[in-house]
Design a protein around this motif. Structure first.
Motif, mmCIF file in Angstrom:
data_model
loop_
_atom_site.group_PDB
_atom_site.id
_atom_site.type_symbol
_atom_site.label_atom_id
_atom_site.label_comp_id
_atom_site.label_asym_id
_atom_site.label_seq_id
_atom_site.Cartn_x
_atom_site.Cartn_y
_atom_site.Cartn_z
ATOM 1 N N GLY A 157 0.806 -1.221 0.000
ATOM 2 C CA GLY A 157 0.000 0.000 0.000
ATOM 3 C C GLY A 157 0.834 1.264 0.000
ATOM 4 O O GLY A 157 0.441 2.253 0.610
ATOM 5 N N TYR A 161 0.227 0.147 4.639
ATOM 6 C CA TYR A 161 -0.357 -1.042 5.253
ATOM 7 C C TYR A 161 0.651 -1.667 6.226
ATOM 8 O O TYR A 161 1.505 -2.466 5.846
ATOM 9 C CB TYR A 161 -0.752 -2.072 4.194
ATOM 10 C CG TYR A 161 -1.779 -1.610 3.194
ATOM 11 C CD1 TYR A 161 -2.457 -0.395 3.335
ATOM 12 C CD2 TYR A 161 -2.087 -2.389 2.076
ATOM 13 C CE1 TYR A 161 -3.395 0.021 2.405
ATOM 14 C CE2 TYR A 161 -3.028 -1.978 1.140
ATOM 15 C CZ TYR A 161 -3.674 -0.777 1.304
ATOM 16 O OH TYR A 161 -4.601 -0.358 0.371
ATOM 17 N N GLU A 181 -0.433 -11.803 6.232
ATOM 18 C CA GLU A 181 -1.626 -11.721 5.395
ATOM 19 C C GLU A 181 -2.831 -11.980 6.293
ATOM 20 O O GLU A 181 -2.920 -13.034 6.931
ATOM 21 C CB GLU A 181 -1.588 -12.739 4.269
ATOM 22 C CG GLU A 181 -2.805 -12.652 3.341
ATOM 23 C CD GLU A 181 -2.718 -13.616 2.179
ATOM 24 O OE1 GLU A 181 -2.416 -13.179 1.060
ATOM 25 O OE2 GLU A 181 -2.945 -14.836 2.422
ATOM 26 N N ARG A 188 -12.216 -11.241 1.813
ATOM 27 C CA ARG A 188 -11.324 -10.083 1.724
ATOM 28 C C ARG A 188 -10.016 -10.349 2.462
ATOM 29 O O ARG A 188 -10.011 -10.981 3.521
ATOM 30 C CB ARG A 188 -12.011 -8.837 2.285
ATOM 31 C CG ARG A 188 -13.054 -8.244 1.358
ATOM 32 C CD ARG A 188 -13.683 -6.993 1.945
ATOM 33 N NE ARG A 188 -14.666 -7.324 2.983
ATOM 34 C CZ ARG A 188 -15.341 -6.402 3.686
ATOM 35 N NH1 ARG A 188 -15.090 -5.106 3.479
ATOM 36 N NH2 ARG A 188 -16.227 -6.770 4.588
ATOM 37 N N LYS A 189 -8.912 -9.841 1.906
ATOM 38 C CA LYS A 189 -7.593 -10.033 2.497
ATOM 39 C C LYS A 189 -6.792 -8.746 2.409
ATOM 40 O O LYS A 189 -7.036 -7.903 1.550
ATOM 41 C CB LYS A 189 -6.824 -11.147 1.765
ATOM 42 C CG LYS A 189 -7.456 -12.518 1.841
ATOM 43 C CD LYS A 189 -6.621 -13.542 1.096
ATOM 44 C CE LYS A 189 -7.259 -14.923 1.178
ATOM 45 N NZ LYS A 189 -6.426 -15.967 0.499
ATOM 46 N N VAL A 190 -5.823 -8.611 3.308
ATOM 47 C CA VAL A 190 -4.891 -7.496 3.235
ATOM 48 C C VAL A 190 -3.533 -7.986 3.743
ATOM 49 O O VAL A 190 -3.465 -8.826 4.636
ATOM 50 C CB VAL A 190 -5.372 -6.273 4.063
ATOM 51 C CG1 VAL A 190 -5.393 -6.585 5.550
ATOM 52 C CG2 VAL A 190 -4.509 -5.047 3.775
ATOM 53 N N SER A 216 -5.494 2.425 7.200
ATOM 54 C CA SER A 216 -5.562 2.165 5.754
ATOM 55 C C SER A 216 -5.639 0.671 5.467
ATOM 56 O O SER A 216 -6.375 0.235 4.574
ATOM 57 C CB SER A 216 -4.342 2.766 5.047
ATOM 58 O OG SER A 216 -4.367 4.172 5.110
ATOM 59 N N ALA A 217 -4.897 -0.134 6.231
ATOM 60 C CA ALA A 217 -4.930 -1.581 6.031
ATOM 61 C C ALA A 217 -6.261 -2.165 6.500
ATOM 62 O O ALA A 217 -6.855 -3.006 5.826
ATOM 63 C CB ALA A 217 -3.769 -2.230 6.781
ATOM 64 N N GLN A 220 -9.267 -2.137 4.189
ATOM 65 C CA GLN A 220 -9.289 -3.051 3.044
ATOM 66 C C GLN A 220 -10.178 -4.264 3.302
ATOM 67 O O GLN A 220 -10.652 -4.895 2.363
ATOM 68 C CB GLN A 220 -7.869 -3.523 2.712
ATOM 69 C CG GLN A 220 -6.880 -2.405 2.427
ATOM 70 C CD GLN A 220 -7.376 -1.451 1.356
ATOM 71 O OE1 GLN A 220 -7.661 -1.870 0.227
ATOM 72 N NE2 GLN A 220 -7.460 -0.175 1.705
ATOM 73 N N ILE A 221 -10.413 -4.573 4.580
ATOM 74 C CA ILE A 221 -11.242 -5.747 4.894
ATOM 75 C C ILE A 221 -12.360 -5.452 5.886
ATOM 76 O O ILE A 221 -13.112 -6.355 6.261
ATOM 77 C CB ILE A 221 -10.384 -6.915 5.422
ATOM 78 C CG1 ILE A 221 -9.644 -6.534 6.701
ATOM 79 C CG2 ILE A 221 -9.392 -7.385 4.371
ATOM 80 C CD1 ILE A 221 -8.908 -7.702 7.334
ATOM 81 N N GLU A 223 -14.930 -1.987 7.851
ATOM 82 C CA GLU A 223 -15.378 -0.600 7.862
ATOM 83 C C GLU A 223 -15.025 0.034 9.200
ATOM 84 O O GLU A 223 -14.967 -0.646 10.226
ATOM 85 C CB GLU A 223 -16.897 -0.538 7.647
ATOM 86 C CG GLU A 223 -17.353 -1.104 6.309
ATOM 87 C CD GLU A 223 -18.861 -1.049 6.151
ATOM 88 O OE1 GLU A 223 -19.477 -0.091 6.688
ATOM 89 O OE2 GLU A 223 -19.422 -1.951 5.504
#
Length: 344
Positions: A157, A161, A181, A188-190, A216-217, A220-221, A223
């Motif tokens: 990112g 991230y 990971e 969903r994954k980050v 920010s990370a 991605q998965i 809210e």
């Protein structure tokens, strides 16, 4: 944070501020799970006084607010977890970019087996931002941007991230620079890199298996309103699992001295590695001596006096691969000639 001079053999305690809010350290009350703030802590390298503040970082003298704890140390802080949290840290100079003449390595091109800790099938996550009080990160990597938050050497990112690891899995900085990971049960994954610590001593959420992601990370998965994810680990929504992975970096491993001008005392930081660091050694008078890792991720040999520069250093990763370098007494990153061997 640079150090002009220091008494040898001093270690500084890790201190932390009590987290605020529903989704963080509090077990009761009302409000949105994603809106809580927590305060961060500083932990101990040699250096200046810390701070007092409700959501102020310590370690570099940040202050303010009406907090209840003080921090000390030029080194390292930690994050405390909440729906949104803050972290403190210890680190180097983001502007230092000089490189030294180095020699090194001996990893070869053949992949080795990845000797990583086991996956957490039942984990949990929260998030934090640097502006909630972080002046540095516990692994001592440089903060190179805010709003958005960016930490140096993070390969995901654009550096945004990253993660603060719970005390157990942080393992006294052993997992600094490790990549993870994180997966949610909806697919969903980050991916993120560990740069900080989330201390169980001040936050009951930070048990083994918990990760405090950068905002920010996390987004991605999840809210922001969800705040604390991991239904099998105490969260209100989303089953979370995570595992360690090789960091996607092919550039050379680098080393950095804590004090660029002190020939009588120093510590060494290893950065930009594809796998977690298991050991650092320094050759002194023809003998390899194993350095002791500090909680803020710098390594020190004995009382910190390594003799005259250049310093011959050797780092070993968790898979047994090594890189070597000759370090001059100067500021900034000094690269080895290669990266650790790939693993699978």
């Amino acid at each position: 944070m640079k150090l002009g001079s220091m008494p040898r053999g001093i270690s500084w305690p890790l201190v932390a501020l009590i987290a605020l809010g529903v989704a963080g350290c509090s077990d009761g009350g009302g409000g949105d799970a994603g809106s809580a703030e927590s305060a961060s802590s500083a932990a101990g390298g040699p250096g200046g006084a810390g701070a007092v503040g409700a959501s102020a970082g310590t370690g570099a003298g940040a202050g303010g607010g009406d907090g209840v704890t003080t921090g000390a140390g030029a080194g390292p802080g930690s994050s405390t977890t909440a729906g949104s949290t803050s972290s403190t840290s210890g680190g180097g100079d983001p502007s230092a970019t000089s490189t030294g003449a180095t020699t090194s390595t001996g990893t070869g091109s053949e992949p080795v087996s990845c000797d990583y800790p086991a996956e957490y099938a039942n984990g949990s996550i929260t998030f934090y931002t640097l502006d909630m009080g972080s002046t540095e990160v516990n692994c001592s990597y440089p903060i190179v941007g805010r709003n958005p938050d960016v930490v140096g050497h993070v390969p995901f990112g654009g550096g945004q991230y990253f993660a603060a690891m719970n005390t157990t899995d942080y393992d006294a900085a052993a997992m600094c620079g490790a990549c993870v990971e994180v997966s949610r049960d909806d697919g969903r994954k980050v991916q993120a890199m560990v740069v900080d610590q989330c201390p169980i001593a001040t936050n009951p959420k930070c048990t083994a298996g918990h990760i405090d992601l950068s905002k920010s990370a996390f987004l991605q998965i999840g809210e922001e309103r969800e705040g604390y994810l991991g239904t099998t680990h105490g969260g209100a929504a989303g089953k979370i699992s995570w595992r360690y992975i090789p960091c996607p970096t092919t550039s050379a491993v680098s080393f950095r001295l804590k004090d660029a001008s002190n020939k009588y005392w120093n510590e060494i930081l290893v950065e930009g590695h594809a796998h977690p660091i298991e050991k650092l050694e320094v050759e002194i008078n023809g003998t390899w001596q194993t350095a002791t890792r500090q909680s803020y991720n710098y390594f020190v040999v004995g009382d910190g006096n390594m003799g005259n520069a250049p310093y011959h250093v050797r780092a070993t990763d968790i898979n047994g691969s090594t890189v070597e370098a000759m370090l001059d007494l100067k500021a900034g990153n000094q690269p080895a000639s290669g990266q650790f061997a790939a693993c699978d």
